[in-house]
Design a protein around this motif. Structure first.
Motif, PDB file in Angstrom:
ATOM      1  N   TRP A  98       0.843  -1.192   0.000  1.00  0.00           N
ATOM      2  CA  TRP A  98       0.000   0.000   0.000  1.00  0.00           C
ATOM      3  C   TRP A  98       0.884   1.249   0.000  1.00  0.00           C
ATOM      4  O   TRP A  98       0.656   2.188  -0.766  1.00  0.00           O
ATOM      5  CB  TRP A  98      -0.933  -0.014   1.209  1.00  0.00           C
ATOM      6  N   ILE A  99       1.903   1.250   0.859  1.00  0.00           N
ATOM      7  CA  ILE A  99       2.858   2.368   0.902  1.00  0.00           C
ATOM      8  C   ILE A  99       3.609   2.457  -0.428  1.00  0.00           C
ATOM      9  O   ILE A  99       3.809   3.542  -0.980  1.00  0.00           O
ATOM     10  CB  ILE A  99       3.858   2.200   2.073  1.00  0.00           C
ATOM     11  N   TYR A 100       4.016   1.315  -0.943  1.00  0.00           N
ATOM     12  CA  TYR A 100       4.751   1.285  -2.204  1.00  0.00           C
ATOM     13  C   TYR A 100       3.908   1.882  -3.335  1.00  0.00           C
ATOM     14  O   TYR A 100       4.398   2.696  -4.125  1.00  0.00           O
ATOM     15  CB  TYR A 100       5.165  -0.150  -2.546  1.00  0.00           C
ATOM     16  N   GLY A 101       2.647   1.500  -3.413  1.00  0.00           N
ATOM     17  CA  GLY A 101       1.764   2.023  -4.456  1.00  0.00           C
ATOM     18  C   GLY A 101       1.587   3.530  -4.358  1.00  0.00           C
ATOM     19  O   GLY A 101       1.547   4.232  -5.372  1.00  0.00           O
ATOM     20  N   ARG A 102       1.471   4.022  -3.131  1.00  0.00           N
ATOM     21  CA  ARG A 102       1.327   5.462  -2.929  1.00  0.00           C
ATOM     22  C   ARG A 102       2.581   6.203  -3.393  1.00  0.00           C
ATOM     23  O   ARG A 102       2.506   7.230  -4.071  1.00  0.00           O
ATOM     24  CB  ARG A 102       1.056   5.758  -1.457  1.00  0.00           C
ATOM     25  N   MET A 103       3.748   5.677  -3.049  1.00  0.00           N
ATOM     26  CA  MET A 103       5.000   6.337  -3.412  1.00  0.00           C
ATOM     27  C   MET A 103       5.279   6.230  -4.919  1.00  0.00           C
ATOM     28  O   MET A 103       5.876   7.140  -5.497  1.00  0.00           O
ATOM     29  CB  MET A 103       6.158   5.757  -2.607  1.00  0.00           C
TER      30      MET A 103
ATOM     31  N   LYS B 162       4.963   4.377   9.197  1.00  0.00           N
ATOM     32  CA  LYS B 162       4.578   5.785   9.279  1.00  0.00           C
ATOM     33  C   LYS B 162       5.757   6.716   9.045  1.00  0.00           C
ATOM     34  O   LYS B 162       5.573   7.913   8.883  1.00  0.00           O
ATOM     35  CB  LYS B 162       3.918   6.088  10.621  1.00  0.00           C
ATOM     36  N   VAL B 163       6.960   6.182   9.021  1.00  0.00           N
ATOM     37  CA  VAL B 163       8.132   6.992   8.710  1.00  0.00           C
ATOM     38  C   VAL B 163       8.012   7.575   7.296  1.00  0.00           C
ATOM     39  O   VAL B 163       8.563   8.638   7.010  1.00  0.00           O
ATOM     40  CB  VAL B 163       9.434   6.171   8.881  1.00  0.00           C
ATOM     41  N   PHE B 164       7.248   6.935   6.421  1.00  0.00           N
ATOM     42  CA  PHE B 164       7.064   7.415   5.054  1.00  0.00           C
ATOM     43  C   PHE B 164       5.941   8.446   4.942  1.00  0.00           C
ATOM     44  O   PHE B 164       5.767   9.037   3.884  1.00  0.00           O
ATOM     45  CB  PHE B 164       6.791   6.251   4.109  1.00  0.00           C
ATOM     46  N   ASP B 165       5.187   8.683   6.020  1.00  0.00           N
ATOM     47  CA  ASP B 165       4.119   9.675   5.996  1.00  0.00           C
ATOM     48  C   ASP B 165       4.649  11.089   6.148  1.00  0.00           C
ATOM     49  O   ASP B 165       3.960  12.047   5.832  1.00  0.00           O
ATOM     50  CB  ASP B 165       3.098   9.391   7.105  1.00  0.00           C
ATOM     51  N   ARG B 166       5.847  11.226   6.643  1.00  0.00           N
ATOM     52  CA  ARG B 166       6.423  12.551   6.845  1.00  0.00           C
ATOM     53  C   ARG B 166       6.734  13.194   5.497  1.00  0.00           C
ATOM     54  O   ARG B 166       7.270  12.564   4.596  1.00  0.00           O
ATOM     55  CB  ARG B 166       7.715  12.461   7.650  1.00  0.00           C
ATOM     56  N   LYS B 167       6.385  14.434   5.386  1.00  0.00           N
ATOM     57  CA  LYS B 167       6.697  15.191   4.172  1.00  0.00           C
ATOM     58  C   LYS B 167       7.995  15.950   4.387  1.00  0.00           C
ATOM     59  O   LYS B 167       8.159  16.626   5.395  1.00  0.00           O
ATOM     60  CB  LYS B 167       5.571  16.188   3.848  1.00  0.00           C
TER      61      LYS B 167
END
Length: 132
Positions: free
Chosen positions: A49-54, A122-127
């Protein structure tokens, strides 16, 4: 059938080769090499899911999954053929101590570690913001 505990390798001295003994090939292979560590379906769903978003944001383009004896690794690449930008690792030996899941940066630093994969991701949620 052996008297060895599951997941251990028999020593060469302990293995007897008697003529006429029938050995199940699957049992023999399992006794030599333990099963590798893998991601469960729910864990892989969260990672993908994270991969698809990125990928949708244009940050990531390729991935690789490695199942090793001691850990499972999901590597993320900007371009195939480069070093991974991030590695999402599952190491069950650290589950009781620091947490089985970790995100490792391209320089080898552990960015986040924990017991719950969703919290670690959640480390990938940071902008990242550009400072002037």
């Amino acid at each position: 059938m052996t008297d060895q505990p599951e997941g251990t390798r028999p020593s060469h001295e302990a293995v007897e080769h008697k003529p006429g003994t029938v050995v199940d090939l699957n049992d023999y292979r399992r006794s030599l090499d333990p099963l590798p560590v893998t991601f469960h379906r729910r864990e892989l769903d969260a990672i993908l899911w994270i991969y698809g978003r990125m990928v949708g944001e244009g940050e990531w383009r390729d991935y690789a999954i490695d199942h090793l004896r001691d850990k499972a690794v999901f590597s993320v690449f900007k371009r195939s053929g480069e070093f991974p930008l991030y590695r999402i690792e599952k190491n069950p030996k650290l589950a009781a101590k620091q947490g089985a899941f970790s995100v490792v940066g391209s320089d080898g630093r552990i960015l986040k570690r924990g017991h719950d994969l969703r919290q670690v991701l959640k480390v990938f949620d940071r902008k990242l913001k550009l400072l002037d």
